[in-house]
Write a protein that holds these residues in place. Structure first.
Motif, PDB file in Angstrom:
ATOM      1  N   HIS A 186       0.832  -1.203   0.000  1.00 50.35           N
ATOM      2  CA  HIS A 186       0.000   0.000   0.000  1.00 50.35           C
ATOM      3  C   HIS A 186       0.870   1.259   0.000  1.00 50.35           C
ATOM      4  O   HIS A 186       0.599   2.218  -0.738  1.00 50.35           O
ATOM      5  N   VAL A 187       1.910   1.289   0.823  1.00 48.87           N
ATOM      6  CA  VAL A 187       2.756   2.485   0.919  1.00 48.87           C
ATOM      7  C   VAL A 187       3.567   2.674  -0.358  1.00 48.87           C
ATOM      8  O   VAL A 187       3.665   3.786  -0.889  1.00 48.87           O
ATOM      9  N   VAL A 188       4.165   1.602  -0.870  1.00 52.45           N
ATOM     10  CA  VAL A 188       4.953   1.716  -2.098  1.00 52.45           C
ATOM     11  C   VAL A 188       4.064   2.083  -3.278  1.00 52.45           C
ATOM     12  O   VAL A 188       4.454   2.873  -4.152  1.00 52.45           O
ATOM     13  N   GLY A 189       2.865   1.541  -3.323  1.00 54.25           N
ATOM     14  CA  GLY A 189       1.965   1.838  -4.427  1.00 54.25           C
ATOM     15  C   GLY A 189       1.468   3.267  -4.447  1.00 54.25           C
ATOM     16  O   GLY A 189       0.980   3.737  -5.475  1.00 54.25           O
ATOM     17  N   SER A 190       1.575   3.987  -3.340  1.00 51.53           N
ATOM     18  CA  SER A 190       1.166   5.392  -3.287  1.00 51.53           C
ATOM     19  C   SER A 190       2.354   6.336  -3.236  1.00 51.53           C
ATOM     20  O   SER A 190       2.199   7.504  -2.870  1.00 51.53           O
ATOM     21  N   THR A 191       3.551   5.864  -3.615  1.00 52.88           N
ATOM     22  CA  THR A 191       4.776   6.672  -3.584  1.00 52.88           C
ATOM     23  C   THR A 191       5.459   6.579  -4.934  1.00 52.88           C
ATOM     24  O   THR A 191       5.471   5.514  -5.558  1.00 52.88           O
TER      25      THR A 191
END
Length: 392
Positions: A186-191
């Motif tokens: 989730h974090v990598v996909g929004s960065t």
């Protein structure tokens, strides 16, 4: 001779010390102990310990056999009791806790010390609650700008609530792995990719830790995350060369942007300064024109008052000032005598050229000084009798 040779004394030479054809017993003869007799004595002593009756020297029968079997049962029970006590008594260290379930239901949480539980009615789960454990993961993930990268990370955690760790989730550590995978994706996909590769890793690690702890709290796993370390991310080996080209292109783009910003920072202030200077010059010119007009108006008002007092004198004065102003800008010099004879027109070309060049270089340079220096009188004329008039 051998004990069994013919003619010998078989009774004295019998190695077993028994007479009459090798049978045991009788007389004062000594021999090795009888194993059956020793076993009977041990069995009698055990029967005496557990309330049984001792067997007689020559008695035998079903009653004695039953008593012997009852003693063996007691021996087995004692052995089972010792084994049960060995398993039921346990020690909990200072860094550990133990959860006891009685009939499958939570009974108590045991702290450090010597404790006992009652299997098979009770079940015990003992674990270290202060030691930090670690879990490592690496996988390919998709960033916000649709780039595939490999992100390795390490999660450090420990057990905060042993009861929740044992009872709420069947496999808490497997739930931790699944929650970590979800939080990281989730974090990598929004960065963006450049943030994952460069200075954004620390902020991403903090966000992953917060999100992962929130997942674990919702699951009730009894696990607390102490730290999440995001290591250096990289592109998959299959696209590493193309990935390097993209990085170089972005670095070039950033460099061009920095150069453009530097040029803009140098040009824009200069243009603003020139604009401000033009505004100041215009404002100064406006003030000068207004002041000159006001001065001319005041001069005309005062001149009118003088003209009314002495018209002839004022008229002559105005004529002379006008002629002086007009003649000061001409390059031709006319020299005449008092009687109007011997007129001479003098044209100083060299001074005219120098005067024109000086005028072009600076519009403020007075032309009257050059014409005055260019005026030369012939030696036969008396300067006191000469009146100079400049004409165009």
């Amino acid at each position: 001779m051998a004990w069994n040779e013919p003619g010998g004394n078989s009774n004295n030479q019998d190695p077993w010390g028994s007479g009459g054809g090798g049978r045991r017993g009788g007389g004062d003869q000594k021999g090795p102990p009888d194993l059956d007799e020793a076993f009977r004595k041990l069995q009698d002593s055990l029967n005496g310990m557990f309330g049984g009756k001792k067997r007689g020297g020559g008695s035998s029968g079903g009653g004695s056999g039953k008593r012997g079997g009852f003693g063996l049962v007691w021996i087995g029970l004692v052995v089972l009791l010792v084994v049960w006590l060995f398993n039921a008594i346990y020690i909990v260290d200072e860094q550990e806790q133990a959860v006891v379930l009685r009939f499958g239901k939570y009974h108590e949480t045991v702290g450090p010390g010597l404790n006992i539980y009652f299997p098979p009615f009770d079940r015990k789960f003992q674990a270290n609650v202060t030691r930090e454990r670690s879990y490592s993961k690496q996988g390919q993930m998709l960033t916000e700008d649709e780039n595939i990268i490999e992100v390795p990370l390490t999660v450090q955690y420990k057990i905060s609530d042993l009861q929740a760790f044992v009872l709420n989730v069947e496999d808490p550590e497997a739930s931790l792995q699944h929650a970590t995978d979800s939080a990281v994706r989730h974090v990598v996909g929004s960065t963006a990719m450049d943030q994952v590769l460069t200075e954004g890793r620390e902020a991403m690690a903090n966000e992953v830790e917060e999100r992962l702890q929130r997942f674990l709290d919702n699951y009730g796993t009894g696990i607390v995350v102490t730290q999440v370390n995001l290591q250096s991310a990289a592109a998959p080996r299959e696209v590493q060369e193309a990935f390097d080209d993209v990085i170089r292109a972005r670095e070039d783009e950033q460099r061009e942007k920095n150069q453009a910003e530097s040029y803009a920072n140098g040009v824009i202030p200069e243009a603003r300064g020139q604009a401000q200077r033009m505004l100041e010059e215009a404002s100064g010119y406006r003030d000068a024109v207004i002041s000159r007009a006001q001065g001319e108006a005041d001069r005309f008002t005062k001149l009118l008052a003088e003209y009314r007092k002495a018209p002839d004198v004022t008229r002559e004065r105005l004529y002379l000032e006008t002629i002086q102003e007009v003649m000061s800008n001409t390059s031709k010099v006319l020299v005449t005598g008092e009687s109007g004879q011997n007129n001479l027109l003098y044209l100083p070309l060299d001074k005219m050229i120098n005067s024109r060049n000086g005028t072009e270089r600076s519009s403020a340079a007075p032309a009257s000084a050059a014409s005055t220096q260019a005026t030369r009188l012939p030696p036969e004329l008396d300067p006191r009798e000469v009146r100079t008039r400049e004409v165009r």
